[in-house]
Design an enzyme around this catalytic site. Structure first.
Site, PDB file in Angstrom:
ATOM      1  N   LYS A  35       0.842  -1.199   0.000  1.00  0.00           N
ATOM      2  CA  LYS A  35       0.000   0.000   0.000  1.00  0.00           C
ATOM      3  C   LYS A  35       0.876   1.247   0.000  1.00  0.00           C
ATOM      4  CE  LYS A  35      -0.298  -0.170   5.046  1.00  0.00           C
ATOM      5  NZ  LYS A  35      -1.190  -0.236   6.218  1.00  0.00           N
ATOM      6  N   TYR A 256      18.037  30.757   6.320  1.00  0.00           N
ATOM      7  CA  TYR A 256      16.892  31.498   6.824  1.00  0.00           C
ATOM      8  C   TYR A 256      16.970  31.684   8.343  1.00  0.00           C
ATOM      9  CZ  TYR A 256      14.407  31.084   2.358  1.00  0.00           C
ATOM     10  OH  TYR A 256      14.028  31.191   1.049  1.00  0.00           O
TER      11      TYR A 256
END
Length: 359
Positions: A35, A256
């Site tokens: 899955k 950042y």
């Protein structure tokens, strides 16, 4: 064109890991979970490799995943772990020769509408304590009556799911197994209990069928343990490459929010991988990568398309050098722990921008 980020999937490793599962649970048949696009590894190539290795069955979450496998000419038995959600899906499941895992009475009604003689393979999922999906344990007599009322149905077995199997000291797993066994006392049909953690840590969960997921891909769900500790081989190797290398003086800040400061003159590398590939903000400063086989650390925040690395432990690194994010030599379990998550999320979080290759 040179890919910026490549996931190399070792299909022989997946076949090897299936063999490890068989040794762990020698009296059990194996339903391997493919899955979520084979846990991010690619459901179709993974299913082909498992089928070639003689897996007994495959498991997917939903009809769409199963149809993709059938269109790719995967012939192994396929179980729908979430069952069907409409009459149209029920009819398609019959057409595609799928095994439907039923977890509620409304799903029985969907199959009933196909006619009592419709040829359907079913599993009944019982809730032994996970409290996610499953019939109450006391519903077993009603389920047996439903079987009698539908002569076209074939019972493949009874399933339950373990809530805490990845906690070796938690006796709730043993309690769940006991509840499941008691509810089915004297009832015919194969049993399926063990997921990956159940297979590893709980011999009583190695019933007629086991349902390995993560361990098929070479990682361990158990805390403080890697797949290699169990004899598994990692199936995924995720790599990027350096696109810049610069030296910065002590006190200079990186990235950042100036979130990382060079403690001394420091060589910083920039690798072409970031949010848009599946490397999320939770990969903080200090998270490990490998450059030239040497351990280096993330320096500063992940950007959308880039990460910055402290190369003091790899002073000879150059533009173009590969950067290993996880794989053999750098276990996904270790990286997941550093990022405050689990290997499942690493694997399933890769995006379409990542280039996949198979060997």
């Amino acid at each position: 064109m040179i890919p910026r980020v490549t996931a190399t999937i070792d299909l022989a490793a997946i076949q090897h890991n299936l063999g490890v599962v068989r040794r762990m649970a020698p009296r059990s048949r194996v339903m391997a979970a493919v899955k979520a696009n084979g846990y991010g590894h690619g459901a179709i190539p993974v299913a082909r490799a498992l089928e070639a290795a003689g897996v007994d069955a495959l498991a997917v979450a939903c009809l769409e995943e199963a149809v993709d496998l059938r269109r790719a000419h995967i012939h192994s038995p396929i179980a729908l772990l979430e069952g069907v959600i409409s009459e149209e899906e029920a009819a398609q499941a019959v057409y595609q020769r799928l095994q439907v895992v039923l977890h509620d009475h409304w799903q029985i009604e969907l199959l009933h509408r196909l006619g009592r003689d419709a040829q359907v393979g079913v599993w009944f999922k019982l809730d032994s304590g996970m409290h996610r999906l499953g019939f109450p344990l006391g519903d077993v007599p009603r389920l047996l009556e439903a079987l009698k009322a539908h002569p076209g149905w074939t019972l493949h077995g009874w399933i339950t799911h373990l809530a805490s199997a990845d906690e070796p000291g938690n006796g709730f797993t043993r309690e769940q197994v006991a509840r499941f066994d008691a509810a089915l006392q004297g009832v015919a049909g194969p049993r399926s209990i063990g997921n990956s953690a159940g297979i590893i840590g709980w011999p009583e969960a190695r019933a007629d069928w086991v349902r390995p997921g993560l361990i098929i891909y070479g990682a361990s769900p158990m805390p403080g343990q890697t797949g290699a500790d169990l004899g598994l081989k990692p199936a995924m190797r995720l790599e990027s490459r350096l696109i810049a290398v610069r030296d910065y003086e002590a006190g200079e800040t990186i990235g950042y929010a100036q979130s990382w400061t060079c403690p001394e003159r420091t060589r910083i590398g920039v690798a072409a991988v970031g949010y848009a590939d599946g490397i999320h903000r939770s990969f903080r400063s200090g998270t490990t990568a490998l450059v030239g086989g040497r351990r280096v650390a993330y320096a500063g925040r992940v950007s959308m398309d880039m990460i910055t690395l402290d190369l003091r432990q790899a002073p000879d690194a150059q533009v173009g050098d590969p950067v290993l994010l996880w794989g053999e030599g750098l276990p996904a379990e270790e990286i997941a722990a550093q990022a405050g998550t689990i290997p499942y999320e690493l694997f399933c979080g890769l995006t379409q921008r990542v280039h996949f290759r198979y060997r």
